[in-house]
Design a protein around this motif. Sequence first.
Motif, PDB file in Angstrom:
ATOM      1  N   HIS A  81       0.779  -2.432   6.101  1.00  0.00           N
ATOM      2  CA  HIS A  81       1.974  -1.676   6.452  1.00  0.00           C
ATOM      3  C   HIS A  81       3.178  -2.100   5.619  1.00  0.00           C
ATOM      4  O   HIS A  81       3.529  -3.277   5.586  1.00  0.00           O
ATOM      5  CB  HIS A  81       2.270  -1.854   7.945  1.00  0.00           C
ATOM      6  CG  HIS A  81       3.462  -1.093   8.411  1.00  0.00           C
ATOM      7  ND1 HIS A  81       3.491   0.277   8.401  1.00  0.00           N
ATOM      8  CD2 HIS A  81       4.648  -1.499   8.882  1.00  0.00           C
ATOM      9  CE1 HIS A  81       4.663   0.677   8.862  1.00  0.00           C
ATOM     10  NE2 HIS A  81       5.384  -0.393   9.163  1.00  0.00           N
ATOM     11  N   MET A  82       3.779  -1.145   4.914  1.00  0.00           N
ATOM     12  CA  MET A  82       4.970  -1.368   4.096  1.00  0.00           C
ATOM     13  C   MET A  82       4.729  -2.419   3.005  1.00  0.00           C
ATOM     14  O   MET A  82       5.670  -3.037   2.523  1.00  0.00           O
ATOM     15  CB  MET A  82       6.163  -1.775   4.968  1.00  0.00           C
ATOM     16  CG  MET A  82       6.452  -0.843   6.123  1.00  0.00           C
ATOM     17  SD  MET A  82       7.546   0.512   5.783  1.00  0.00           S
ATOM     18  CE  MET A  82       9.008  -0.247   5.227  1.00  0.00           C
ATOM     19  N   GLY A  83       3.469  -2.658   2.640  1.00  0.00           N
ATOM     20  CA  GLY A  83       3.148  -3.613   1.583  1.00  0.00           C
ATOM     21  C   GLY A  83       3.496  -5.046   1.918  1.00  0.00           C
ATOM     22  O   GLY A  83       3.635  -5.884   1.034  1.00  0.00           O
ATOM     23  N   GLY A  84       3.579  -5.361   3.213  1.00  0.00           N
ATOM     24  CA  GLY A  84       4.054  -6.669   3.629  1.00  0.00           C
ATOM     25  C   GLY A  84       2.997  -7.733   3.868  1.00  0.00           C
ATOM     26  O   GLY A  84       3.294  -8.783   4.429  1.00  0.00           O
ATOM     27  N   TYR A  85       1.768  -7.483   3.450  1.00  0.00           N
ATOM     28  CA  TYR A  85       0.684  -8.426   3.731  1.00  0.00           C
ATOM     29  C   TYR A  85      -0.018  -8.837   2.447  1.00  0.00           C
ATOM     30  O   TYR A  85       0.037  -8.137   1.440  1.00  0.00           O
ATOM     31  CB  TYR A  85      -0.312  -7.795   4.713  1.00  0.00           C
ATOM     32  CG  TYR A  85       0.334  -7.521   6.047  1.00  0.00           C
ATOM     33  CD1 TYR A  85       0.244  -8.437   7.079  1.00  0.00           C
ATOM     34  CD2 TYR A  85       1.084  -6.370   6.258  1.00  0.00           C
ATOM     35  CE1 TYR A  85       0.861  -8.210   8.302  1.00  0.00           C
ATOM     36  CE2 TYR A  85       1.706  -6.133   7.476  1.00  0.00           C
ATOM     37  CZ  TYR A  85       1.585  -7.063   8.487  1.00  0.00           C
ATOM     38  OH  TYR A  85       2.207  -6.842   9.688  1.00  0.00           O
TER      39      TYR A  85
END
Length: 98
Positions: A81-85
Amino acid sequence: MAELKANLDKYHGKWIATEGIYYTGFEQSALGLKDGAKAGEIFPSLWINLDSKLPCLRNIEQFNETYIRLKGRVNIKAKGHMGGYAATIENVFYIERL
């Protein structure tokens, strides 16, 4: 989980089994690990892409903030999600509370 997190490139595209603290909720489906955290904190670091059609996932909320084992495929190109990982574990076919 620590080995996986430290060597994500090595596991890209591979089927794995790992353990950690699972978090689910609004715009969240993540597996966390206590390493590197302050006392009492856990950092979700891998996005978990779950198929709600799997029988074991119909009540996924029961796994929230519990220590679990899951099996799936690592995708380091998908950052959740949202490139957050750091990466995504997808095609999850097994999950159990430990």
